[in-house]
Write a protein that holds these residues in place. Structure first.
Motif, PDB file in Angstrom:
ATOM      1  N   HIS A   1       0.646  -0.692   0.030  1.00  0.00           N
ATOM      2  CA  HIS A   1      -0.208  -0.318   0.191  1.00  0.00           C
ATOM      3  C   HIS A   1       0.825   0.938   0.307  1.00  0.00           C
ATOM      4  CE1 HIS A   1      -2.546   3.189   2.331  1.00  0.00           C
ATOM      5  NE2 HIS A   1      -3.361   3.151   1.562  1.00  0.00           N
ATOM      6  N   GLU A   2       1.688   1.238   0.969  1.00  0.00           N
ATOM      7  CA  GLU A   2       2.896   2.430   0.721  1.00  0.00           C
ATOM      8  C   GLU A   2       3.690   2.998  -0.421  1.00  0.00           C
ATOM      9  OE1 GLU A   2       6.791   3.835   4.005  1.00  0.00           O
ATOM     10  OE2 GLU A   2       6.046   1.952   4.365  1.00  0.00           O
ATOM     11  N   LEU A   3       3.884   1.495  -0.800  1.00  0.00           N
ATOM     12  CA  LEU A   3       5.167   1.977  -2.176  1.00  0.00           C
ATOM     13  C   LEU A   3       3.968   2.091  -2.972  1.00  0.00           C
ATOM     14  CD1 LEU A   3       7.997  -0.994  -1.420  1.00  0.00           C
ATOM     15  CD2 LEU A   3       7.401   1.768  -0.877  1.00  0.00           C
TER      16      LEU A   3
ATOM     17  N   ILE B   1       2.594   6.199  -7.730  1.00  0.00           N
ATOM     18  CA  ILE B   1       1.812   6.796  -8.260  1.00  0.00           C
ATOM     19  C   ILE B   1       1.964   8.269  -7.676  1.00  0.00           C
ATOM     20  CG2 ILE B   1      -0.524   7.311  -7.988  1.00  0.00           C
ATOM     21  CD1 ILE B   1      -1.257   4.387  -7.498  1.00  0.00           C
ATOM     22  N   GLU B   2       2.429   8.508  -6.769  1.00  0.00           N
ATOM     23  CA  GLU B   2       2.718  10.567  -6.895  1.00  0.00           C
ATOM     24  C   GLU B   2       3.840  10.416  -7.521  1.00  0.00           C
ATOM     25  OE1 GLU B   2       3.068  10.627  -2.081  1.00  0.00           O
ATOM     26  OE2 GLU B   2       1.218  10.755  -1.800  1.00  0.00           O
ATOM     27  N   HIS B   3       4.837   9.443  -7.860  1.00  0.00           N
ATOM     28  CA  HIS B   3       6.148   9.840  -8.689  1.00  0.00           C
ATOM     29  C   HIS B   3       5.934   9.793 -10.165  1.00  0.00           C
ATOM     30  CE1 HIS B   3       8.473   9.765  -4.804  1.00  0.00           C
ATOM     31  NE2 HIS B   3       9.163  10.438  -5.288  1.00  0.00           N
ATOM     32  N   GLY B   4       3.810   9.366 -10.525  1.00  0.00           N
ATOM     33  CA  GLY B   4       4.066   9.134 -11.616  1.00  0.00           C
ATOM     34  C   GLY B   4       4.330   8.326 -12.229  1.00  0.00           C
TER      35      GLY B   4
ATOM     36  N   GLU C   1      -8.107   2.511  -1.844  1.00  0.00           N
ATOM     37  CA  GLU C   1      -7.224   4.240  -1.739  1.00  0.00           C
ATOM     38  C   GLU C   1      -6.278   4.205  -3.323  1.00  0.00           C
ATOM     39  OE1 GLU C   1      -5.692   4.173   2.047  1.00  0.00           O
ATOM     40  OE2 GLU C   1      -7.330   4.626   3.113  1.00  0.00           O
ATOM     41  N   MET C   2      -5.336   2.490  -3.070  1.00  0.00           N
ATOM     42  CA  MET C   2      -4.700   2.721  -4.042  1.00  0.00           C
ATOM     43  C   MET C   2      -4.829   3.249  -5.496  1.00  0.00           C
ATOM     44  SD  MET C   2      -2.612  -0.681  -2.415  1.00  0.00           S
ATOM     45  CE  MET C   2      -2.251  -1.621  -3.802  1.00  0.00           C
ATOM     46  N   ILE C   3      -5.760   1.890  -5.803  1.00  0.00           N
ATOM     47  CA  ILE C   3      -6.463   1.872  -7.311  1.00  0.00           C
ATOM     48  C   ILE C   3      -6.957   3.272  -7.453  1.00  0.00           C
ATOM     49  CG2 ILE C   3      -8.602   1.620  -8.021  1.00  0.00           C
ATOM     50  CD1 ILE C   3      -7.336  -1.658  -7.234  1.00  0.00           C
ATOM     51  N   SER C   4      -7.866   4.553  -6.359  1.00  0.00           N
ATOM     52  CA  SER C   4      -8.057   5.756  -6.585  1.00  0.00           C
ATOM     53  C   SER C   4      -7.030   6.857  -6.975  1.00  0.00           C
ATOM     54  CB  SER C   4      -9.404   5.632  -5.329  1.00  0.00           C
ATOM     55  OG  SER C   4     -10.230   4.914  -4.299  1.00  0.00           O
ATOM     56  N   LEU C   5      -6.439   6.599  -6.363  1.00  0.00           N
ATOM     57  CA  LEU C   5      -5.316   7.190  -6.544  1.00  0.00           C
ATOM     58  C   LEU C   5      -4.685   6.958  -7.892  1.00  0.00           C
ATOM     59  CD1 LEU C   5      -3.566   9.531  -5.493  1.00  0.00           C
ATOM     60  CD2 LEU C   5      -1.710   8.179  -4.711  1.00  0.00           C
ATOM     61  N   ALA C   6      -4.924   5.868  -8.421  1.00  0.00           N
ATOM     62  CA  ALA C   6      -4.466   5.620 -10.013  1.00  0.00           C
ATOM     63  C   ALA C   6      -5.401   6.069 -10.818  1.00  0.00           C
ATOM     64  CB  ALA C   6      -3.936   4.282  -9.650  1.00  0.00           C
ATOM     65  N   LYS C   7      -6.568   6.045 -10.297  1.00  0.00           N
ATOM     66  CA  LYS C   7      -7.600   6.528 -11.217  1.00  0.00           C
ATOM     67  C   LYS C   7      -7.570   7.671 -10.800  1.00  0.00           C
ATOM     68  CE  LYS C   7     -10.774   2.803 -11.337  1.00  0.00           C
ATOM     69  NZ  LYS C   7     -12.777   2.567 -10.705  1.00  0.00           N
TER      70      LYS C   7
ATOM     71  N   LYS D   1      -5.068  10.483 -11.016  1.00  0.00           N
ATOM     72  CA  LYS D   1      -3.533  10.737 -11.644  1.00  0.00           C
ATOM     73  C   LYS D   1      -3.569  10.175 -12.800  1.00  0.00           C
ATOM     74  CE  LYS D   1      -2.169  12.428  -7.858  1.00  0.00           C
ATOM     75  NZ  LYS D   1      -1.245  14.002  -7.837  1.00  0.00           N
ATOM     76  N   ASN D   2      -5.103   8.764 -13.228  1.00  0.00           N
ATOM     77  CA  ASN D   2      -4.584   8.222 -14.333  1.00  0.00           C
ATOM     78  C   ASN D   2      -3.359   7.765 -15.366  1.00  0.00           C
ATOM     79  OD1 ASN D   2      -6.172   8.148 -17.018  1.00  0.00           O
ATOM     80  ND2 ASN D   2      -4.952   9.788 -17.853  1.00  0.00           N
ATOM     81  N   ILE D   3      -2.842   6.901 -13.832  1.00  0.00           N
ATOM     82  CA  ILE D   3      -1.968   5.791 -13.982  1.00  0.00           C
ATOM     83  C   ILE D   3      -2.345   5.061 -14.247  1.00  0.00           C
ATOM     84  CG2 ILE D   3       0.501   5.387 -12.961  1.00  0.00           C
ATOM     85  CD1 ILE D   3       0.962   8.025 -11.994  1.00  0.00           C
ATOM     86  N   PHE D   4      -1.587   4.389 -15.176  1.00  0.00           N
ATOM     87  CA  PHE D   4      -1.752   1.829 -14.914  1.00  0.00           C
ATOM     88  C   PHE D   4      -1.504   1.730 -13.290  1.00  0.00           C
ATOM     89  CE2 PHE D   4      -0.614  -2.267 -15.599  1.00  0.00           C
ATOM     90  CZ  PHE D   4      -1.620  -2.107 -16.910  1.00  0.00           C
ATOM     91  N   ILE D   5      -2.379   0.871 -13.314  1.00  0.00           N
ATOM     92  CA  ILE D   5      -1.615  -0.071 -11.757  1.00  0.00           C
ATOM     93  C   ILE D   5      -2.906  -1.222 -12.198  1.00  0.00           C
ATOM     94  CG2 ILE D   5      -4.370   0.876 -10.753  1.00  0.00           C
ATOM     95  CD1 ILE D   5      -1.745   0.742  -7.964  1.00  0.00           C
TER      96      ILE D   5
END
Length: 323
Positions: free
Chosen positions: A80-82, A87-90, A108-114, A116-120
């Motif tokens: 979770h933390e990593l 994601i915060e580093h793009g 929380e991980m998935i919501s942030l990726a969404k 930021k529009n980043i693949f996860i």
């Protein structure tokens, strides 16, 4: 020559080595950077797997602008933390299974990726293996007929050590999250979300499950029994009984393997000719998604990960195990 995605690896244990072995054979991938909290370990790993960069901290790797996607191969408790930091580093994220310790973390991980529009994606490599893809297709097309029962197990003997990952509760230890996730994944992938779950477990002194026996209950009259254990070696196969046939995903069913079909008094063994350790398929899929500007997999989706995490949470509730 096809474009190659530059990979970074966080956490350089056994699973990272296996993944990098597979990554070597991926046509659209390049192992670019690796990171460990121990710089010497990072340098040795980089030398063994021919990575261009090695870092003595995870943040250093994340600050490297050349890294396009990060594979998180640390113990469960740090996912979770990593992932959030990636994601915060793009950085796009492939996070080893289990994706997180619980649904709340995963969401929380998935919501942030969404946001930021980043693949996860969760690294549930079985979903990409040829034998599993073939079984799933035939099952969905009803080529085997009506399913009566599904039984899947995964077990190996592990010596109790409260300091090691498998039995350490603070690291997300226990058989369910470590290996039970594979039988649970199989039942979910083929049959969907059950109406009800029952489960029993034997807990170690540290409070994690040494073994876990699970039943999924569906509207259809299907017997689903799933087992994980650190107490003994089990066949680690999946047996699907149909009205007129029997299909066995041979040991070990979650890895590249063969499938045996019994029907009309005859049996056929199909070998899928996988020439590497199998992680290549997952790695190439992630590369394909990134090269096509996708933010989630079209095979193992974000919804799949969240539903699987809901199932794991429900099982842990049954066996009274909380992280």
């Amino acid at each position: 020559m096809s474009q190659k995605i530059k990979w970074g690896i966080l956490g350089l244990g056994k699973i990272a080595g296996k993944y990098c072995d597979g990554l070597r054979h991926a046509s659209n991938a390049e192992l670019y950077a690796v990171a460990s909290r121990d710089l010497n370990k990072a340098e040795e790993f980089a030398s063994e797997f021919e990575a261009e960069k090695s870092y003595g901290s995870y943040v250093e790797l994340l600050k490297d602008e050349q890294v396009q996607v990060v594979y998180i191969a640390t113990p469960h408790a740090f996912h979770h933390e990593l992932a959030i930091k990636c994601i915060e580093h793009g950085k796009a994220v492939l996070c080893e299974k289990p994706f997180a310790l619980n649904y709340k973390q995963a969401n929380e991980m998935i919501s942030l990726a969404k946001e930021k529009n980043i693949f996860i994606m969760e690294a549930l490599w079985t979903a990409f293996l040829p034998h599993f893809r073939d079984l799933e297709t035939k099952f969905k097309n009803k080529e085997y007929g009506k399913l009566k029962s599904l039984k899947a197990d995964f077990g190996f003997p592990a010596e109790f050590d409260e300091t090691k990952r498998l039995f350490n509760k603070t690291l997300g230890g226990g058989s369910l999250l470590d290996i039970g996730i594979y039988p649970v994944f199989l039942a979910y992938r083929l049959l969907g979300m059950p109406n009800r779950i029952t489960a029993e477990a034997q807990l170690a002194e540290t409070g994690v499950d040494e073994s876990c026996d699970i039943k999924f209950h569906y509207d259809q009259d299907i017997d689903v029994e799933l087992t994980s254990t650190f107490k003994e070696k089990t066949p680690t196969e999946a047996i699907l009984e149909f009205e007129e046939s029997k299909v066995i995903m041979n040991s070990r069913f979650h890895e590249p393997t063969s499938i045996t079909t019994h029907k009309d008094g005859k049996h056929e063994v199909r070998d899928y000719g996988v020439e590497n350790n199998g992680y290549t398929y997952e790695a190439e899929h992630v590369g394909e998604m990134l090269l096509n500007n996708k933010t989630e997999s079209d095979i193992w989706s974000i919804e799949n990960t969240l539903e699987l995490m809901q199932l794991l949470d429900s099982i842990r509730k049954e066996i009274k195990l909380e992280y």
